[in-house]
Design a protein around this motif. Structure first.
Motif: not given
Length: 479
Positions: A268-277
């Motif tokens: 799995a990949v967890r993403y955090v940051g302002p490019a979520a959309d």
């Protein structure tokens, strides 16, 4: 695994082996292998024209003995003697008995212009600095000719231990090296002077140390390293990688880093940051969090820095975790040296030459001309594993006793925007799967280089194409 050893190590091993053999046996082994390689390059030995550029010492002896073997098979062989008073006497006698002739550097223009093959035996592993004027003149003549150039052990003028070039060096189409590779044959800029490299076994392996100075992975090594899910695997056992990347200005960096991670075995990949959309629009399977790395949820490794801009918070927070962290792009600039060195979990840094130069406080040209020195110094300074990207990617750990790894795959078409972001995600995925930092970085560079070749196939490619090619590369390596 392809191994390379420094000059001092090679000489020590040769002395030990020669003490166990009849006089001259080691040189005859080298000459026999060299002559066979030249015959393969010529295809038809009888009637061919061969020129030997012959220096002093054992390298010149190897060249002359190989020339004698070719002369006995009907080749017209001319030796250009750069140091007649120091030419290997027995080897010269063997050449003359076989029908070979000699000439001087001042009279070498015509033989070289007519040659089908030129053996570069000017200097061996003891050479330092560029070629001297008389040898440099011969190199110019060879370059202007149509002859196939075969370097004896290594191209004259390169630094055998580092791959650096100081002055004039002679470019080869083929380098025939003996016993073990020399680091300069694997590392740019010298690597481009070596052409194809053929290793001749002269029995040296038994006297070389078990640990080389430089090594290069091959397909079988990668197949053994790559993680493979077992029947009981779930996404956590396979590895969850966190991606703290991207910004309003550079959302694509986050998308490409996630692509590299998803295509490389992450559970799995967890993403955090302002490019979520942007990430969710391309990869809806991504687990998105609006918290920083410390509150995003369970991960086995973090990737931070690609497209981050000037926001240091995610980088600082990722470095404060107790899992492996990969620093790339803006993360390299934003990370504090003391914070990196203080970590108890591994850190992997992936700079290109310009970023490495900024971190070291030197000119980019200095890094590009002395890549081995640069990657070692960065690894020591940050107490981290460093992957120095470039025409030959080098991977070094913080321990000087560990061999530096040279990546043999890749293509110039990988010099495209976003390619490094894919590599970051790919490396992070392998770290999350449990690979040691040096193995994860080495395997990632290998996979990334092959994916670049597959995606480009001789034509321009884009970073997303490289990510999309990773599954096919993975299948081919495991097969």
């Amino acid at each position: 695994m392809r191994s390379a050893h420094r000059v001092e190590t090679v000489r020590s091993a040769e002395r030990t082996l020669m003490a166990q053999l009849p006089p001259g046996a080691l040189m005859q082994r080298a000459a026999a292998g060299l002559a066979a390689a030249c015959a393969d390059a010529l295809r038809r030995v009888y009637g061919s024209r061969v020129v030997l550029l012959t220096g002093s010492g054992d390298n010149g002896g190897d060249t002359l003995y190989a020339g004698a073997r070719l002369a006995r098979r009907g080749a017209g062989v001319t030796a250009v003697l750069l140091n007649p008073d120091r030419t290997h006497p027995d080897a010269l006698k063997a050449l003359l008995r076989a029908g070979g002739t000699t000439t001087t550097p001042s009279a070498a223009a015509q033989p070289i212009a007519r040659a089908d093959l030129v053996l570069d035996g000017i200097v061996g592993i003891g050479g330092k600095g560029g070629l001297r004027p008389d040898a440099a003149h011969l190199a110019e003549l060879v370059t202007a000719s149509h002859a196939t150039v075969v370097a004896v052990d290594l191209p004259s003028g390169i630094e055998p231990d580092t791959g650096e070039i100081h002055g004039t060096a002679l470019r080869a189409d083929l380098t025939v090296t003996f016993g073990t590779h020399k680091p300069g044959l694997l590392i740019d800029p010298a690597r481009t002077y070596a052409g194809s490299v053929r290793l001749i076994d002269i029995g040296l392996a038994s006297t070389l140390p078990a640990t080389p100075d430089v090594e290069s992975l091959q397909h079988a090594d990668l197949a053994a390293l790559l993680p493979h899910p077992a029947a009981e695997s779930d996404k956590y056992r396979r590895g969850v990688v966190g991606i703290a990347a991207g910004s309003a200005r550079y959302p694509g960096a986050a998308v490409l880093a996630v692509a590299g991670a998803l295509r490389s075995g992450a559970g799995a990949v967890r993403y955090v940051g302002p490019a979520a959309d942007a990430v969710l629009a391309r990869f809806p399977e991504t687990l998105v969090s609006d918290s920083g790395p410390k509150k995003a949820g369970r991960v086995q490794a973090w990737v931070t820095g690609p497209g981050a801009g000037d926001d240091a918070a995610p980088v600082t927070e990722a470095l404060s975790t107790d899992v492996p962290v990969l620093l790339d792009a803006d993360g390299l600039r934003l990370a504090d040296v003391a914070a990196v060195r203080a970590r108890t979990a591994p850190t992997v840094m992936t700079p290109h030459a310009g970023e490495a130069a900024a971190l070291l406080g030197v000119a980019r040209e200095e890094v590009e001309s002395a890549r081995l020195t640069a990657v070692r110094e960065l690894a020591r300074r940050y107490d981290a594993t460093v992957l120095l990207k470039g025409s030959t990617t080098l991977i070094a750990g913080p321990d000087d006793a560990t061999p530096v790894r040279v990546n043999p795959t890749g293509t110039p078409w990988l010099a495209t925007a976003g390619s490094g972001d894919v590599l970051s995600g790919l490396t992070g995925s392998l770290l999350a799967a449990g690979l040691a930092p040096l193995d994860a970085a080495s395997a990632a560079a290998y996979l990334h280089g092959l994916a670049g070749r597959y995606a480009a196939n001789g034509a321009p490619t884009a970073a997303q194409d490289v990510a999309d090619a990773l599954p096919q590369v993975w299948r081919d390596i495991r097969a």
